[in-house]
Design a protein around this motif. Structure first.
Motif, PDB file in Angstrom:
ATOM      1  N   ARG A   1       0.825  -1.218   0.000  1.00 21.31           N
ATOM      2  CA  ARG A   1       0.000   0.000   0.000  1.00 21.31           C
ATOM      3  C   ARG A   1       0.861   1.271   0.000  1.00 21.31           C
ATOM      4  N   ASN A   2       1.936   1.209  -0.778  1.00 17.00           N
ATOM      5  CA  ASN A   2       2.856   2.332  -0.910  1.00 17.00           C
ATOM      6  C   ASN A   2       2.567   3.022  -2.245  1.00 17.00           C
ATOM      7  N   GLU A   3       1.798   4.099  -2.193  1.00 16.35           N
ATOM      8  CA  GLU A   3       1.379   4.786  -3.414  1.00 16.35           C
ATOM      9  C   GLU A   3       2.556   5.415  -4.155  1.00 16.35           C
ATOM     10  N   THR A   4       3.549   5.893  -3.432  1.00 14.02           N
ATOM     11  CA  THR A   4       4.723   6.506  -4.059  1.00 14.02           C
ATOM     12  C   THR A   4       5.483   5.490  -4.907  1.00 14.02           C
ATOM     13  N   LEU A   5       5.656   4.298  -4.368  1.00 14.22           N
ATOM     14  CA  LEU A   5       6.354   3.244  -5.115  1.00 14.22           C
ATOM     15  C   LEU A   5       5.563   2.827  -6.345  1.00 14.22           C
ATOM     16  N   THR A   6       4.256   2.756  -6.195  1.00 10.48           N
ATOM     17  CA  THR A   6       3.411   2.382  -7.324  1.00 10.48           C
ATOM     18  C   THR A   6       3.500   3.416  -8.447  1.00 10.48           C
ATOM     19  N   ILE A   7       3.483   4.676  -8.089  1.00 13.41           N
ATOM     20  CA  ILE A   7       3.566   5.736  -9.102  1.00 13.41           C
ATOM     21  C   ILE A   7       4.964   5.763  -9.732  1.00 13.41           C
ATOM     22  N   ALA A   8       5.999   5.557  -8.927  1.00 19.48           N
ATOM     23  CA  ALA A   8       7.365   5.537  -9.456  1.00 19.48           C
ATOM     24  C   ALA A   8       7.556   4.368 -10.424  1.00 19.48           C
ATOM     25  N   SER A   9       6.857   3.277 -10.174  1.00 14.85           N
ATOM     26  CA  SER A   9       6.991   2.123 -11.068  1.00 14.85           C
ATOM     27  C   SER A   9       6.472   2.433 -12.471  1.00 14.85           C
ATOM     28  N   LEU A  10       5.538   3.363 -12.567  1.00 13.12           N
ATOM     29  CA  LEU A  10       5.035   3.745 -13.893  1.00 13.12           C
ATOM     30  C   LEU A  10       6.136   4.391 -14.728  1.00 13.12           C
ATOM     31  N   ALA A  11       7.020   5.146 -14.076  1.00 16.51           N
ATOM     32  CA  ALA A  11       8.139   5.746 -14.800  1.00 16.51           C
ATOM     33  C   ALA A  11       9.089   4.675 -15.318  1.00 16.51           C
ATOM     34  N   VAL A  12       9.310   3.640 -14.513  1.00 17.08           N
ATOM     35  CA  VAL A  12      10.196   2.548 -14.936  1.00 17.08           C
ATOM     36  C   VAL A  12       9.583   1.806 -16.123  1.00 17.08           C
ATOM     37  N   ILE A  13       8.282   1.558 -16.055  1.00 19.14           N
ATOM     38  CA  ILE A  13       7.600   0.907 -17.180  1.00 19.14           C
ATOM     39  C   ILE A  13       7.664   1.808 -18.417  1.00 19.14           C
ATOM     40  N   GLY A  14       7.528   3.118 -18.222  1.00 18.15           N
ATOM     41  CA  GLY A  14       7.618   4.061 -19.339  1.00 18.15           C
ATOM     42  C   GLY A  14       8.981   4.025 -20.010  1.00 18.15           C
ATOM     43  N   VAL A  15      10.038   3.917 -19.218  1.00 22.69           N
ATOM     44  CA  VAL A  15      11.391   3.803 -19.786  1.00 22.69           C
ATOM     45  C   VAL A  15      11.483   2.528 -20.624  1.00 22.69           C
ATOM     46  N   GLY A  16      10.913   1.440 -20.121  1.00 25.54           N
ATOM     47  CA  GLY A  16      10.917   0.188 -20.880  1.00 25.54           C
ATOM     48  C   GLY A  16      10.187   0.318 -22.200  1.00 25.54           C
TER      49      GLY A  16
END
Length: 74
Positions: free
Chosen positions: A38-53
């Motif tokens: 339930r860490n919203e910051t980590l979830t949102i940051a993961s979108l940036a990593v997926i975007g780089v991919g």
């Protein structure tokens, strides 16, 4: 030519493809971890990593398309 593309692909293309797959995989894992904890910051940051991919994947498509075009012109 198209059936043997991976065997004849450049090392830069292979690096981009593996980088894209790795970034997307890491992003998915971060999304799951962020949701479970339930860490919203980590979830949102993961979108940036997926975007780089996804950007790396698009670059791989461009690299492959240019090589195919060059081979068809010959």
């Amino acid at each position: 030519m198209l059936n043997e593309f991976w065997a004849t692909a450049s090392s830069s293309y292979k690096a981009v493809v593996f980088g894209a797959m790795g970034a997307i995989a890491v992003g998915i894992v971060l999304t799951v971890v962020g949701q479970v904890s339930r860490n919203e910051t980590l979830t949102i940051a993961s979108l940036a990593v997926i975007g780089v991919g996804l950007v790396l994947h698009s670059a791989g498509v461009v690299i492959r398309g240019r090589k195919v075009q060059k081979s068809l012109r010959k």
